[in-house]
Motif scaffolding. Structure first.
Motif, PDB file in Angstrom:
ATOM      1  N   GLY A  20     -25.634  26.769  -3.192  1.00  0.00           N
ATOM      2  CA  GLY A  20     -24.178  26.724  -3.356  1.00  0.00           C
ATOM      3  C   GLY A  20     -23.692  27.465  -4.596  1.00  0.00           C
ATOM      4  N   SER A  21     -22.403  27.772  -4.579  1.00  0.00           N
ATOM      5  CA  SER A  21     -21.795  28.561  -5.675  1.00  0.00           C
ATOM      6  C   SER A  21     -21.947  27.882  -7.032  1.00  0.00           C
ATOM      7  CB  SER A  21     -20.299  28.757  -5.417  1.00  0.00           C
ATOM      8  OG  SER A  21     -20.086  29.402  -4.192  1.00  0.00           O
ATOM      9  N   ALA A  22     -21.754  26.552  -7.068  1.00  0.00           N
ATOM     10  CA  ALA A  22     -21.733  25.869  -8.366  1.00  0.00           C
ATOM     11  C   ALA A  22     -23.105  25.891  -9.027  1.00  0.00           C
ATOM     12  CB  ALA A  22     -21.276  24.425  -8.172  1.00  0.00           C
TER      13      ALA A  22
ATOM     14  N   PHE B 154     -16.513  31.268   8.863  1.00  0.00           N
ATOM     15  CA  PHE B 154     -17.134  29.971   8.604  1.00  0.00           C
ATOM     16  C   PHE B 154     -16.392  29.304   7.451  1.00  0.00           C
ATOM     17  CE2 PHE B 154     -20.775  31.902  10.724  1.00  0.00           C
ATOM     18  CZ  PHE B 154     -21.285  30.838  11.428  1.00  0.00           C
ATOM     19  N   GLY B 155     -16.249  30.054   6.347  1.00  0.00           N
ATOM     20  CA  GLY B 155     -15.577  29.506   5.175  1.00  0.00           C
ATOM     21  C   GLY B 155     -16.525  28.704   4.302  1.00  0.00           C
ATOM     22  N   ASP B 156     -17.550  28.138   4.880  1.00  0.00           N
ATOM     23  CA  ASP B 156     -18.546  27.438   4.067  1.00  0.00           C
ATOM     24  C   ASP B 156     -19.917  27.918   4.507  1.00  0.00           C
ATOM     25  OD1 ASP B 156     -20.003  25.335   5.907  1.00  0.00           O
ATOM     26  OD2 ASP B 156     -17.918  25.420   6.515  1.00  0.00           O
ATOM     27  N   ASN B 157     -20.846  27.946   3.566  1.00  0.00           N
ATOM     28  CA  ASN B 157     -22.176  28.451   3.893  1.00  0.00           C
ATOM     29  C   ASN B 157     -23.098  27.365   4.443  1.00  0.00           C
ATOM     30  OD1 ASN B 157     -21.558  31.051   3.331  1.00  0.00           O
ATOM     31  ND2 ASN B 157     -22.769  31.225   1.456  1.00  0.00           N
ATOM     32  N   ASP B 158     -22.632  26.130   4.510  1.00  0.00           N
ATOM     33  CA  ASP B 158     -23.460  25.063   5.065  1.00  0.00           C
ATOM     34  C   ASP B 158     -23.668  25.292   6.566  1.00  0.00           C
ATOM     35  OD1 ASP B 158     -23.589  23.693   2.585  1.00  0.00           O
ATOM     36  OD2 ASP B 158     -21.579  22.907   2.934  1.00  0.00           O
TER      37      ASP B 158
ATOM     38  N   VAL C 297     -29.802  31.558   2.092  1.00  0.00           N
ATOM     39  CA  VAL C 297     -28.362  31.720   2.326  1.00  0.00           C
ATOM     40  C   VAL C 297     -27.702  31.460   0.987  1.00  0.00           C
ATOM     41  CG1 VAL C 297     -26.314  30.800   3.500  1.00  0.00           C
ATOM     42  CG2 VAL C 297     -28.439  31.103   4.770  1.00  0.00           C
ATOM     43  N   SER C 298     -27.137  32.492   0.415  1.00  0.00           N
ATOM     44  CA  SER C 298     -26.617  32.378  -0.949  1.00  0.00           C
ATOM     45  C   SER C 298     -25.109  32.521  -1.012  1.00  0.00           C
ATOM     46  CB  SER C 298     -27.263  33.445  -1.834  1.00  0.00           C
ATOM     47  OG  SER C 298     -26.714  33.382  -3.126  1.00  0.00           O
ATOM     48  N   SER C 299     -24.476  31.523  -1.587  1.00  0.00           N
ATOM     49  CA  SER C 299     -23.054  31.603  -1.914  1.00  0.00           C
ATOM     50  C   SER C 299     -22.928  32.223  -3.290  1.00  0.00           C
ATOM     51  CB  SER C 299     -22.437  30.206  -1.948  1.00  0.00           C
ATOM     52  OG  SER C 299     -22.660  29.535  -0.749  1.00  0.00           O
ATOM     53  N   GLY C 300     -21.714  32.303  -3.776  1.00  0.00           N
ATOM     54  CA  GLY C 300     -21.510  32.741  -5.150  1.00  0.00           C
ATOM     55  C   GLY C 300     -20.784  34.067  -5.285  1.00  0.00           C
ATOM     56  N   ALA C 301     -20.595  34.777  -4.165  1.00  0.00           N
ATOM     57  CA  ALA C 301     -19.947  36.085  -4.260  1.00  0.00           C
ATOM     58  C   ALA C 301     -18.511  35.941  -4.776  1.00  0.00           C
ATOM     59  CB  ALA C 301     -19.951  36.765  -2.895  1.00  0.00           C
ATOM     60  N   ILE C 302     -17.798  34.993  -4.225  1.00  0.00           N
ATOM     61  CA  ILE C 302     -16.384  34.851  -4.602  1.00  0.00           C
ATOM     62  C   ILE C 302     -16.281  34.418  -6.064  1.00  0.00           C
ATOM     63  CG2 ILE C 302     -14.240  33.580  -4.119  1.00  0.00           C
ATOM     64  CD1 ILE C 302     -15.153  33.458  -1.157  1.00  0.00           C
ATOM     65  N   ALA C 303     -17.107  33.431  -6.431  1.00  0.00           N
ATOM     66  CA  ALA C 303     -17.053  32.935  -7.814  1.00  0.00           C
ATOM     67  C   ALA C 303     -17.407  34.038  -8.826  1.00  0.00           C
ATOM     68  CB  ALA C 303     -18.006  31.750  -7.956  1.00  0.00           C
ATOM     69  N   LEU C 304     -18.426  34.837  -8.514  1.00  0.00           N
ATOM     70  CA  LEU C 304     -18.817  35.910  -9.443  1.00  0.00           C
ATOM     71  C   LEU C 304     -17.765  37.012  -9.508  1.00  0.00           C
ATOM     72  CD1 LEU C 304     -22.624  36.512  -8.720  1.00  0.00           C
ATOM     73  CD2 LEU C 304     -21.611  35.583 -10.805  1.00  0.00           C
TER      74      LEU C 304
ATOM     75  N   GLY D 280     -10.785  32.781  -7.583  1.00  0.00           N
ATOM     76  CA  GLY D 280     -10.680  33.734  -6.467  1.00  0.00           C
ATOM     77  C   GLY D 280     -10.317  33.078  -5.152  1.00  0.00           C
ATOM     78  N   ARG D 281     -10.027  31.780  -5.187  1.00  0.00           N
ATOM     79  CA  ARG D 281      -9.750  31.076  -3.933  1.00  0.00           C
ATOM     80  C   ARG D 281      -8.268  30.750  -3.753  1.00  0.00           C
ATOM     81  NH1 ARG D 281     -14.657  29.235  -1.452  1.00  0.00           N
ATOM     82  NH2 ARG D 281     -16.387  29.810  -2.786  1.00  0.00           N
ATOM     83  N   GLY D 282      -7.422  31.429  -4.534  1.00  0.00           N
ATOM     84  CA  GLY D 282      -5.989  31.176  -4.452  1.00  0.00           C
ATOM     85  C   GLY D 282      -5.386  31.656  -3.146  1.00  0.00           C
TER      86      GLY D 282
ATOM     87  N   ILE E  18     -28.788  35.967   2.737  1.00  0.00           N
ATOM     88  CA  ILE E  18     -27.654  36.032   3.670  1.00  0.00           C
ATOM     89  C   ILE E  18     -26.404  35.429   3.042  1.00  0.00           C
ATOM     90  CG2 ILE E  18     -26.842  35.219   5.929  1.00  0.00           C
ATOM     91  CD1 ILE E  18     -29.726  35.244   6.866  1.00  0.00           C
ATOM     92  N   ASN E  19     -25.284  36.017   3.335  1.00  0.00           N
ATOM     93  CA  ASN E  19     -23.996  35.404   2.978  1.00  0.00           C
ATOM     94  C   ASN E  19     -23.014  35.739   4.089  1.00  0.00           C
ATOM     95  OD1 ASN E  19     -21.957  34.083   1.588  1.00  0.00           O
ATOM     96  ND2 ASN E  19     -21.943  35.456  -0.176  1.00  0.00           N
ATOM     97  N   GLU E  20     -21.912  35.027   4.104  1.00  0.00           N
ATOM     98  CA  GLU E  20     -20.847  35.403   5.036  1.00  0.00           C
ATOM     99  C   GLU E  20     -20.225  36.702   4.536  1.00  0.00           C
ATOM    100  OE1 GLU E  20     -17.897  32.417   5.876  1.00  0.00           O
ATOM    101  OE2 GLU E  20     -17.252  33.544   7.633  1.00  0.00           O
ATOM    102  N   ASN E  21     -19.835  37.537   5.467  1.00  0.00           N
ATOM    103  CA  ASN E  21     -19.185  38.794   5.081  1.00  0.00           C
ATOM    104  C   ASN E  21     -17.716  38.497   4.765  1.00  0.00           C
ATOM    105  OD1 ASN E  21     -18.553  41.406   4.601  1.00  0.00           O
ATOM    106  ND2 ASN E  21     -19.332  42.213   6.536  1.00  0.00           N
ATOM    107  N   ASP E  22     -17.505  37.855   3.633  1.00  0.00           N
ATOM    108  CA  ASP E  22     -16.176  37.327   3.292  1.00  0.00           C
ATOM    109  C   ASP E  22     -15.102  38.401   3.201  1.00  0.00           C
ATOM    110  OD1 ASP E  22     -16.793  34.478   2.824  1.00  0.00           O
ATOM    111  OD2 ASP E  22     -18.062  35.244   1.227  1.00  0.00           O
ATOM    112  N   THR E  23     -15.492  39.610   2.859  1.00  0.00           N
ATOM    113  CA  THR E  23     -14.497  40.662   2.660  1.00  0.00           C
ATOM    114  C   THR E  23     -13.803  41.058   3.958  1.00  0.00           C
ATOM    115  OG1 THR E  23     -15.630  41.434   0.711  1.00  0.00           O
ATOM    116  CG2 THR E  23     -14.183  43.005   1.760  1.00  0.00           C
TER     117      THR E  23
HETATM  118  N1  GLU Z   1     -19.396  32.826   1.082  1.00  0.00           N
HETATM  119  C1  GLU Z   1     -18.826  32.263  -0.101  1.00  0.00           C
HETATM  120  C2  GLU Z   1     -19.268  33.028  -1.355  1.00  0.00           C
HETATM  121  O1  GLU Z   1     -20.241  33.711  -1.337  1.00  0.00           O
HETATM  122  C3  GLU Z   1     -19.224  30.817  -0.302  1.00  0.00           C
HETATM  123  C4  GLU Z   1     -18.849  29.860   0.779  1.00  0.00           C
HETATM  124  C5  GLU Z   1     -19.175  28.429   0.347  1.00  0.00           C
HETATM  125  O2  GLU Z   1     -18.705  28.015  -0.705  1.00  0.00           O
HETATM  126  O3  GLU Z   1     -19.930  27.751   1.046  1.00  0.00           O
HETATM  127  O4  GLU Z   1     -18.677  32.909  -2.372  1.00  0.00           O
END
Ligand code: GLU
Length: 377
Positions: free
Chosen positions: A23-25, A158-162, A59-66, A77-79, A145-150
């Motif tokens: 997860g991102s955190a 999906f919105g969540d990586n779970d 499956v790695s989150s964190g793209a949006i946060a970084l 970045g989630r506004g 792997i990550n969701e192609n959020d862009t």
């Molecule tokens: N795909 C999002 C990211 O990389 C994370 C989705 C989630 O928080 O599960 O930032």
């Protein structure tokens, strides 16, 4: 050899292929910077698993946060969706680079795979993902792997990586999915409440289990939370995959959790035929049909769905689309691929099979949903 205890997820004989979701955190500090030391220790665990003969998919989150930090965007970045999309475009490069660098330190090659919901909902594309992951693993790479959020838009993401991790586990034929969280499992009530007890093993994600989840991500960095983890557990369960939630926070979290048997393990149901498992995990239905009590009983008994037992048709679906089957009480009983489009279903509903040819003007199919294309939930 079924998986019945948390630590068995580390056994390559029981779990030859494991999906690890981060997860991102865990990956990104409060300062918006990657948590390199923590990640290095996790990568060492992944390398050890590989060396022991287990194939690992990350499956790695964190793209949006970084990315949000680098672009100076508010609310991590989630506004808004466009902020999240811009942040992901920037952050994903950094994220993939970090994984590649740290895996290379163990002689492992990282392979970036960005997926959208549709890539896994469409059967042909899903099979393509299966093949690509198989090739990458056979060649010794570690897919990250990550969701192609862009490019994913609100209604088709999906919105969540779970859930993404559970679907990836299915596509990859993994025996286990490990969700690294900011909490060490599912609790019987809000874990901040006194007396809350962790549930070590869950056999079936029932409505009672759902009632224990308390909603959104507590860190505010990711978008998951226990609700999406339970949805992931449902997908995994139907696909015959064991899924576990462990606390990702300690250094070397996998060994820590497995050593203490500390987490929540969701036991798999019997492994379904691959096509049915895919259908059971599908997230978008094009429509639905309601059935009477007799048809509901017949479905439970393993029969196909006949039009005679259908009482209502909703949605604009085509032949071959996935639809939900609802019982007389409105609960979803099953999912299946419809043999007819919505208009034809409406024409046939409640009518006996011998009337169908006259109603349609052509030779009817044997059922509205054939049992081979139907999965009970
Ligand atoms: N795909 C999002 C990211 O990389 C994370 C989705 C989630 O928080 O599960 O930032």
């Amino acid at each position: 050899m079924k998986i019945a205890a948390l630590a068995q997820l580390a056994d390559p004989a029981r779990c030859p292929r494991l999906v690890v979701k981060v997860g991102s955190a865990l990956l990104v500090g409060k300062d918006g910077q990657p948590r390199r030391e923590w990640l290095s220790a996790l990568v060492a665990e992944i390398a050890a698993a590989r060396a022991a003969g287990q194939e690992v998919i990350v499956v790695s989150s964190g793209a949006i946060a970084l990315g949000a930090r680098r672009l100076g965007l508010a609310k991590g970045g989630r506004g808004s969706l466009s902020d999240a999309q811009a942040a992901a475009a920037v952050g994903q490069i950094a994220l993939a680079g970090l994984w590649a660098e740290l895996l290379a330190g163990h002689g492992l090659t990282a392979a970036q795979v960005l997926l959208t919901l549709e890539d896994l909902e469409d059967r042909r594309r899903y099979l393509n993902v299966t093949a690509t992951l198989g090739t990458l693993l056979a060649a010794g790479a570690v897919p990250v792997i990550n969701e192609n959020d862009t490019v994913a838009t609100n209604e088709i993401r999906f919105g969540d990586n779970d859930r993404l991790a559970a679907r990836v586990g299915q596509a990859a034929g993994a025996a286990g999915v490990l969700l690294l969280s900011d909490i060490d499992g599912l609790y019987d009530r809000d874990p901040r409440q006194p007396g809350a007890v962790r549930i070590p093993v869950v056999k079936g994600v029932t409505p009672e289990i759902h009632a224990m989840a308390t909603g959104g991500s507590s860190s505010g960095l990711g978008s998951g939370g226990m609700t999406s983890k339970l949805q992931a557990a449902e997908i995994a369960e139907l696909a015959g995959i064991a899924l576990a939630i462990i606390d990702g926070q300690p250094t070397a979290p996998i060994a820590t959790a497995f050593g203490a048997e500390r987490g929540t393990l969701f036991l798999p149901r019997g492994r379904k035929q691959a096509r049915k498992a895919w259908l059971g995990g599908k997230l978008r239905m094009r429509g639905s049909v309601h059935v009477d009590a007799g048809a509901a009983r017949a479905l439970e008994g393993g029969s196909s769905l006949l039009a005679a037992g259908v009482t209502q048709v909703d949605g604009e679906f085509q032949r071959g689309d996935a639809i939900a089957v609802l019982g007389p009480d409105g609960a979803v009983l099953a999912r299946g691929l419809s043999e007819y489009d919505a208009a034809e279903c409406a024409r046939l509903m409640g009518r006996h099979s011998r009337e169908h040819e006259a109603l349609l003007g052509y030779a009817p199919r044997s059922a509205l949903i054939h049992r081979d294309q139907l999965v009970l939930l």
